[in-house]
Scaffold this active site. Structure first.
Site, PDB file in Angstrom:
ATOM      1  N   SER A 119      16.983  16.497   0.422  1.00 20.93           N
ATOM      2  CA  SER A 119      18.055  16.429   1.337  1.00 20.93           C
ATOM      3  C   SER A 119      17.907  15.478   2.457  1.00 20.93           C
ATOM      4  O   SER A 119      16.631  15.400   3.106  1.00 20.93           O
ATOM      5  CB  SER A 119      18.501  17.737   2.055  1.00 20.93           C
ATOM      6  OG  SER A 119      19.414  17.983   3.038  1.00 20.93           O
ATOM      7  N   TYR A 138      27.611   1.994  19.720  1.00 17.60           N
ATOM      8  CA  TYR A 138      27.202   3.471  19.549  1.00 17.60           C
ATOM      9  C   TYR A 138      28.178   4.373  18.728  1.00 17.60           C
ATOM     10  O   TYR A 138      27.802   4.888  17.705  1.00 17.60           O
ATOM     11  CB  TYR A 138      27.021   4.167  21.020  1.00 17.60           C
ATOM     12  CG  TYR A 138      26.534   5.699  20.858  1.00 17.60           C
ATOM     13  CD1 TYR A 138      25.196   5.921  20.516  1.00 17.60           C
ATOM     14  CD2 TYR A 138      27.567   6.710  20.975  1.00 17.60           C
ATOM     15  CE1 TYR A 138      24.804   7.347  20.434  1.00 17.60           C
ATOM     16  CE2 TYR A 138      27.196   8.054  20.549  1.00 17.60           C
ATOM     17  CZ  TYR A 138      25.763   8.450  20.558  1.00 17.60           C
ATOM     18  OH  TYR A 138      25.323   9.568  20.504  1.00 17.60           O
TER      19      TYR A 138
END
Length: 247
Positions: A119, A138
């Site tokens: 994962s 960002y």
């Protein structure tokens, strides 16, 4: 025990993730540019280094007791500047830290993974879904994490690798302390959230652990906001606006 690699482990969210995964029984390898990463309790190994460098990532995988089955990417580079004044170098820096390094580390996990499932959990932001002044790189990098997760889910899902994004709202950590240590400033931020409070790093870590673990074994390629309803709420209508048009 499973091995987990946490990048950005010395940050507020990263530290909480390390603690949560270690408490759950994982051998955690913690990586951060901040030397404070070497003082984190409960980790199997800690590396102080630049996780955008493939050699550092390679060392992190090497010191794990077994091929990591969990990767958590919590790196970011925050740069504030007006959109029209940004330079290509500034864009590249934000992308290299916040997006490209996520792909590099995830690809290394896939190359080195064992026989079982794995994962990848990427720490994004609600900024992926909206804009704030002076925060374009960002926001674009965080939005890119969602696209990366979908691409990875499609290509690496058949290999047993799940890739998901957790998208926090405002989390009070050191880098944004100026917005929550002052009571008036904190109240203004809290007013934007339907639950009327800020999210703790530990609450984000709990969701990361869920996405990393077997309880989410059929969750793949999703972006999961953890924002107290922030993205669900329409902007507040002020009393002046509600009163009707103004001349």
């Amino acid at each position: 025990m499973a091995s987990a690699l946490v990048l950005g482990a010395a940050g507020g969210v990263g530290r909480a993730v390390v603690a949560r995964l270690a408490a759950g029984g994982s051998h955690v390898v913690a990586v951060d540019l901040d030397p404070m990463v070497c003082q984190l309790p409960g980790v199997h190994a800690a590396l102080a280094g630049d996780a955008t460098e493939p050699a550092v990532i390679g060392r992190a995988f090497d010191v794990a007791p077994e091929p990591p089955s969990v990767l958590v990417h919590a790196l970011l580079h925050e740069l504030r500047a007006p959109l029209g004044e940004l330079t290509p170098a500034q864009w590249h820096k934000v992308f290299d830290v916040g997006l490209v390094s996520a792909w590099q580390a995830a690809a290394e996990l896939v190359r080195r993974k064992g026989a079982g499932p794995a994962s990848v959990v990427l720490v994004g932001s609600v900024h992926a879904h909206g804009a704030a002044p002076d925060c374009a790189p960002y926001a674009v990098a965080k939005a890119g994490l969602g696209a990366l997760a979908r691409a990875a889910a499609t290509e690496w899902g058949p290999l047993g690798v799940r890739t998901n994004v957790v998208e926090p709202g405002f989390v009070p950590v050191e880098r944004n302390a100026h917005r929550w240590r002052d009571p008036a400033a904190r109240a203004r931020v809290e007013a934007d959230y339907p639950l009327g409070r800020l999210c703790s790093p530990e609450e984000i870590a709990d969701v990361v652990a869920f996405l990393a673990g077997p309880s989410s074994s059929y969750v793949n390629g999703v972006c999961l906001p953890v924002d107290g309803g922030y993205l669900a709420a329409l902007p507040e209508v002020t009393k002046a606006d509600a009163a009707g048009p103004r001349s």
